[in-house]
Design a protein around this motif. Structure first.
Motif, PDB file in Angstrom:
ATOM      1  N   LYS A 110       0.822  -1.206   0.000  1.00 21.85           N
ATOM      2  CA  LYS A 110       0.000   0.000   0.000  1.00 21.85           C
ATOM      3  C   LYS A 110       0.861   1.263   0.000  1.00 21.85           C
ATOM      4  CE  LYS A 110      -3.499  -0.035   2.743  1.00 21.85           C
ATOM      5  NZ  LYS A 110      -4.428  -0.129   3.856  1.00 21.85           N
ATOM      6  N   GLY A 111       0.279   2.372  -0.351  1.00 17.12           N
ATOM      7  CA  GLY A 111       0.941   3.668  -0.315  1.00 17.12           C
ATOM      8  C   GLY A 111       0.131   4.651   0.504  1.00 17.12           C
ATOM      9  N   GLU A 112      -0.099   4.326   1.757  1.00 13.56           N
ATOM     10  CA  GLU A 112      -0.943   5.174   2.598  1.00 13.56           C
ATOM     11  C   GLU A 112      -0.306   6.544   2.857  1.00 13.56           C
ATOM     12  OE1 GLU A 112      -3.438   2.694   5.715  1.00 13.56           O
ATOM     13  OE2 GLU A 112      -1.304   2.203   5.814  1.00 13.56           O
ATOM     14  N   TYR A 113      -1.160   7.539   2.953  1.00 16.58           N
ATOM     15  CA  TYR A 113      -0.748   8.874   3.373  1.00 16.58           C
ATOM     16  C   TYR A 113      -1.170   9.020   4.823  1.00 16.58           C
ATOM     17  CZ  TYR A 113      -0.514  13.931   3.826  1.00 16.58           C
ATOM     18  OH  TYR A 113      -0.237  15.198   4.258  1.00 16.58           O
ATOM     19  N   LEU A 114      -0.179   9.237   5.696  1.00 16.04           N
ATOM     20  CA  LEU A 114      -0.431   9.352   7.128  1.00 16.04           C
ATOM     21  C   LEU A 114       0.045  10.723   7.587  1.00 16.04           C
ATOM     22  CD1 LEU A 114       1.269   6.098   7.083  1.00 16.04           C
ATOM     23  CD2 LEU A 114      -0.743   6.139   8.530  1.00 16.04           C
ATOM     24  N   ALA A 115      -0.856  11.503   8.181  1.00 15.74           N
ATOM     25  CA  ALA A 115      -0.473  12.839   8.651  1.00 15.74           C
ATOM     26  C   ALA A 115      -1.442  13.295   9.733  1.00 15.74           C
ATOM     27  CB  ALA A 115      -0.460  13.839   7.502  1.00 15.74           C
ATOM     28  N   GLU A 116      -0.879  13.859  10.786  1.00 18.36           N
ATOM     29  CA  GLU A 116      -1.656  14.322  11.929  1.00 18.36           C
ATOM     30  C   GLU A 116      -2.673  15.388  11.522  1.00 18.36           C
ATOM     31  OE1 GLU A 116      -0.766  15.959  16.437  1.00 18.36           O
ATOM     32  OE2 GLU A 116       0.706  16.372  14.860  1.00 18.36           O
ATOM     33  N   VAL A 117      -3.804  15.368  12.200  1.00 19.20           N
ATOM     34  CA  VAL A 117      -4.849  16.389  12.031  1.00 19.20           C
ATOM     35  C   VAL A 117      -4.992  17.121  13.360  1.00 19.20           C
ATOM     36  CG1 VAL A 117      -7.301  16.815  11.598  1.00 19.20           C
ATOM     37  CG2 VAL A 117      -6.092  15.055  10.294  1.00 19.20           C
ATOM     38  N   ILE A 118      -5.032  18.452  13.295  1.00 19.73           N
ATOM     39  CA  ILE A 118      -5.167  19.259  14.506  1.00 19.73           C
ATOM     40  C   ILE A 118      -6.316  20.249  14.328  1.00 19.73           C
ATOM     41  CG2 ILE A 118      -4.060  20.945  16.025  1.00 19.73           C
ATOM     42  CD1 ILE A 118      -1.347  19.725  15.101  1.00 19.73           C
ATOM     43  N   LEU A 119      -7.212  20.235  15.292  1.00 21.84           N
ATOM     44  CA  LEU A 119      -8.240  21.265  15.380  1.00 21.84           C
ATOM     45  C   LEU A 119      -7.877  22.104  16.591  1.00 21.84           C
ATOM     46  CD1 LEU A 119      -9.603  19.022  13.651  1.00 21.84           C
ATOM     47  CD2 LEU A 119     -11.763  19.795  14.605  1.00 21.84           C
ATOM     48  N   GLU A 120      -7.535  23.356  16.348  1.00 18.23           N
ATOM     49  CA  GLU A 120      -7.134  24.234  17.438  1.00 18.23           C
ATOM     50  C   GLU A 120      -8.371  24.688  18.224  1.00 18.23           C
ATOM     51  OE1 GLU A 120      -4.585  27.255  15.727  1.00 18.23           O
ATOM     52  OE2 GLU A 120      -2.946  25.813  15.468  1.00 18.23           O
ATOM     53  N   LYS A 121      -8.138  25.435  19.263  1.00 22.48           N
ATOM     54  CA  LYS A 121      -9.172  25.863  20.197  1.00 22.48           C
ATOM     55  C   LYS A 121     -10.326  26.600  19.502  1.00 22.48           C
ATOM     56  CE  LYS A 121      -9.044  29.135  23.755  1.00 22.48           C
ATOM     57  NZ  LYS A 121      -8.318  29.880  24.754  1.00 22.48           N
ATOM     58  N   GLN A 122     -11.541  26.336  19.993  1.00 21.14           N
ATOM     59  CA  GLN A 122     -12.766  27.023  19.571  1.00 21.14           C
ATOM     60  C   GLN A 122     -13.098  26.798  18.087  1.00 21.14           C
ATOM     61  OE1 GLN A 122     -15.092  28.214  21.284  1.00 21.14           O
ATOM     62  NE2 GLN A 122     -14.300  29.025  23.198  1.00 21.14           N
ATOM     63  N   VAL A 123     -12.876  25.580  17.604  1.00 23.86           N
ATOM     64  CA  VAL A 123     -13.240  25.219  16.232  1.00 23.86           C
ATOM     65  C   VAL A 123     -14.585  24.507  16.253  1.00 23.86           C
ATOM     66  CG1 VAL A 123     -12.670  23.642  14.331  1.00 23.86           C
ATOM     67  CG2 VAL A 123     -10.897  25.102  15.309  1.00 23.86           C
ATOM     68  N   ILE A 124     -15.444  24.851  15.323  1.00 26.57           N
ATOM     69  CA  ILE A 124     -16.690  24.117  15.126  1.00 26.57           C
ATOM     70  C   ILE A 124     -16.734  23.639  13.678  1.00 26.57           C
ATOM     71  CG2 ILE A 124     -18.011  26.235  14.705  1.00 26.57           C
ATOM     72  CD1 ILE A 124     -20.442  24.620  15.952  1.00 26.57           C
ATOM     73  N   VAL A 125     -17.090  22.353  13.522  1.00 27.20           N
ATOM     74  CA  VAL A 125     -17.147  21.742  12.199  1.00 27.20           C
ATOM     75  C   VAL A 125     -18.595  21.320  11.950  1.00 27.20           C
ATOM     76  CG1 VAL A 125     -16.249  19.924  10.701  1.00 27.20           C
ATOM     77  CG2 VAL A 125     -14.765  20.933  12.459  1.00 27.20           C
ATOM     78  N   GLY A 126     -19.181  21.827  10.868  1.00 28.30           N
ATOM     79  CA  GLY A 126     -20.589  21.603  10.568  1.00 28.30           C
ATOM     80  C   GLY A 126     -20.909  20.198  10.098  1.00 28.30           C
ATOM     81  N   ALA A 127     -22.184  19.858  10.158  1.00 22.81           N
ATOM     82  CA  ALA A 127     -22.684  18.522   9.846  1.00 22.81           C
ATOM     83  C   ALA A 127     -22.196  18.020   8.489  1.00 22.81           C
ATOM     84  CB  ALA A 127     -24.212  18.529   9.875  1.00 22.81           C
ATOM     85  N   GLY A 128     -21.740  16.775   8.499  1.00 20.41           N
ATOM     86  CA  GLY A 128     -21.354  16.113   7.265  1.00 20.41           C
ATOM     87  C   GLY A 128     -20.031  16.555   6.662  1.00 20.41           C
ATOM     88  N   ALA A 129     -19.324  17.438   7.310  1.00 23.67           N
ATOM     89  CA  ALA A 129     -18.032  17.889   6.779  1.00 23.67           C
ATOM     90  C   ALA A 129     -17.005  16.763   6.867  1.00 23.67           C
ATOM     91  CB  ALA A 129     -17.540  19.111   7.548  1.00 23.67           C
ATOM     92  N   ILE A 130     -15.995  16.830   6.010  1.00 24.24           N
ATOM     93  CA  ILE A 130     -14.914  15.841   5.984  1.00 24.24           C
ATOM     94  C   ILE A 130     -13.589  16.574   6.070  1.00 24.24           C
ATOM     95  CG2 ILE A 130     -13.786  14.039   4.628  1.00 24.24           C
ATOM     96  CD1 ILE A 130     -16.525  13.530   3.301  1.00 24.24           C
ATOM     97  N   ILE A 131     -12.709  16.080   6.956  1.00 22.45           N
ATOM     98  CA  ILE A 131     -11.380  16.665   7.127  1.00 22.45           C
ATOM     99  C   ILE A 131     -10.351  15.619   6.761  1.00 22.45           C
ATOM    100  CG2 ILE A 131      -9.787  17.726   8.765  1.00 22.45           C
ATOM    101  CD1 ILE A 131     -12.322  18.567  10.388  1.00 22.45           C
TER     102      ILE A 131
END
Length: 187
Positions: A110-131
């Protein structure tokens, strides 16, 4: 919605658990030994949380969210909210056809892409969003419903679309409310 007792949460073997944490009895938690849950945070029904995940204080993961930290990890800083059905990925297969895909195939194929995801303080992510993997959503950002976030944001913006784009600035008034709220919590 029914929540696990503190004894049930402790028995799951989380890396650490703060005070007043709520975890739904209908949530699926994998690799709890790699998961940190901060004070007053909550995971609701039908969520899947797996891999290396750090949840800050006063974070809410609402029903039907997927938080797939894998080995790079996902960090939700204090006061983050994931609305219904949000999906956050810290790893992804290579879809180009150069390598195989599928979680059942050994990594050497496989050739997976692995990378950390950070949501900093006071973030809101709306329904159905993809990060996507490797994204940092900076402090104070608001991500609209159904938005695809494939690049990091700048602080205090409102982002929407596919792919996400900054549509306007987000007000910082909530920081005064946060300070007042935290002051009252110390009483």
């Amino acid at each position: 919605m029914a929540y696990l007792t503190r004894e049930q949460i402790d028995a799951m073997g989380f890396k650490s658990v703060g005070e007043s944490v709520k975890v739904s009895d209908k949530a699926s938690i994998y690799n709890p030994e790699s998961i940190v849950l901060g004070d007053c945070s909550r995971i609701d029904d039908f969520c899947v949380v797996s891999g290396k995940v750090s949840v800050g204080k006063y974070c809410h993961i609402t029903p039907m969210c997927l938080v797939a930290g894998g080995s790079p990890g996902i960090t939700l800083s204090d006061f983050c909210t994931l609305a219904y059905g949000v999906k956050v990925f810290a790893q992804s297969d290579d879809y180009s056809g150069n390598t195989m895909v599928n979680s059942l195939v050994p990594k050497e194929f496989k050739g997976e892409y692995l990378a950390e995801v950070i949501l900093e303080k006071q973030v809101i992510v709306g329904a159905g969003a993809i990060i996507f993997p490797g994204v940092t959503i900076r402090e104070g950002c608001s991500v609209g419903a159904m938005t695809l976030v494939n690049k990091s944001t700048q602080p205090w913006g409102i982002y929407a679309g596919n792919p996400a784009r900054r549509i306007k600035d987000r007000k910082k008034d909530l920081l005064e409310l946060e300070a007042q709220f935290l002051k009252e919590q110390q009483k």
